[in-house]
Design an enzyme around this catalytic site. Sequence first.
Site, PDB file in Angstrom:
ATOM      1  N   SER A   1       0.843  -1.197   0.000  1.00  0.00           N
ATOM      2  CA  SER A   1       0.000   0.000   0.000  1.00  0.00           C
ATOM      3  C   SER A   1       0.875   1.242   0.000  1.00  0.00           C
ATOM      4  CB  SER A   1      -0.884   0.007   1.267  1.00  0.00           C
ATOM      5  OG  SER A   1      -1.552   1.239   1.422  1.00  0.00           O
TER       6      SER A   1
ATOM      7  N   TYR B   1      -1.688  -0.818  10.610  1.00  0.00           N
ATOM      8  CA  TYR B   1      -1.797  -1.067   9.171  1.00  0.00           C
ATOM      9  C   TYR B   1      -0.565  -0.539   8.436  1.00  0.00           C
ATOM     10  CZ  TYR B   1      -3.899  -1.331   4.511  1.00  0.00           C
ATOM     11  OH  TYR B   1      -4.158  -1.634   3.186  1.00  0.00           O
TER      12      TYR B   1
ATOM     13  N   LYS C   1       2.212  -2.855   6.360  1.00  0.00           N
ATOM     14  CA  LYS C   1       2.493  -2.685   4.932  1.00  0.00           C
ATOM     15  C   LYS C   1       3.949  -2.301   4.692  1.00  0.00           C
ATOM     16  CE  LYS C   1      -1.512  -3.765   3.259  1.00  0.00           C
ATOM     17  NZ  LYS C   1      -1.689  -4.991   2.449  1.00  0.00           N
TER      18      LYS C   1
END
Length: 262
Positions: free
Chosen positions: A149, A162, A166
């Site tokens: 991402s 998160y 990533k």
Amino acid sequence: MTGYVFKTASTVMSFDFNSKKVLITGAGRGIGRALAIALNETGCKVYALSRTKSTLDSLVAEHPKVVPIVADLSNWDDTRRKLEDLEPLDGLVNNAAILGEKYPSVDFPRDSIDKLLNTNLLGAINCAQVVGKKMIDSKIKGSIVNISSVAGIGAFDTNLAYNVAKAGLDMVTKQFALELGPYQIRVNSVNPTLVMTPMITNIKEGVLYEKAFIARTPMGRIAKVEEMVGPILYLLSDFSSMVSGQMHPVDGGMLSNIAVKI
């Protein structure tokens, strides 16, 4: 896409995955589902993994040649047992991910961090280990694509777990590329911007995310699911035969933009 051939003086390369075998995690919906359909239509044998049986059932109903695997990547041992039963594969796409709750970094709960890392990072490592070993043992010149991402490159507010997962996945890409390269196995990341998949549209912040990303994206729009499929197919294909260990942002120029619209 199917049957398109690129010729040079020394080789012939094709976007035809006929006779190839690829595992896609998080294949029940969103990018994973669109990719499974695209590969299936090129003649690829697709193994579609999801923790949600109903989404796999609907995928197989539409595309009967797809082979479903119900597994929760946060369960390391169960996932490993199911993957070890598979035949050697030509490709792996680590696409499965969850968003989790948003908290200020100084208050981010340990259990929420663990939950995100178990699925988004450790789950991908687990799959890459099993599939990578089979590629090595079978002397397959395979390709592993990790769906990371832009959040692994730039920080996003109250998304510590998160973002870290990533960013860690991008280092997993580099580490596996380094160690699998001598076996002619390539490993790369695709780093999407916001894509309006069900995972995004089903959360209350979905519309706010959309407005914020559009405001910061030079191309002035949100990415479509199918716009992620093309770059992944490229990295799985012979067209990227010398590409490994790289991050590939697909973001409409967002990361090039340091201005904030007022």
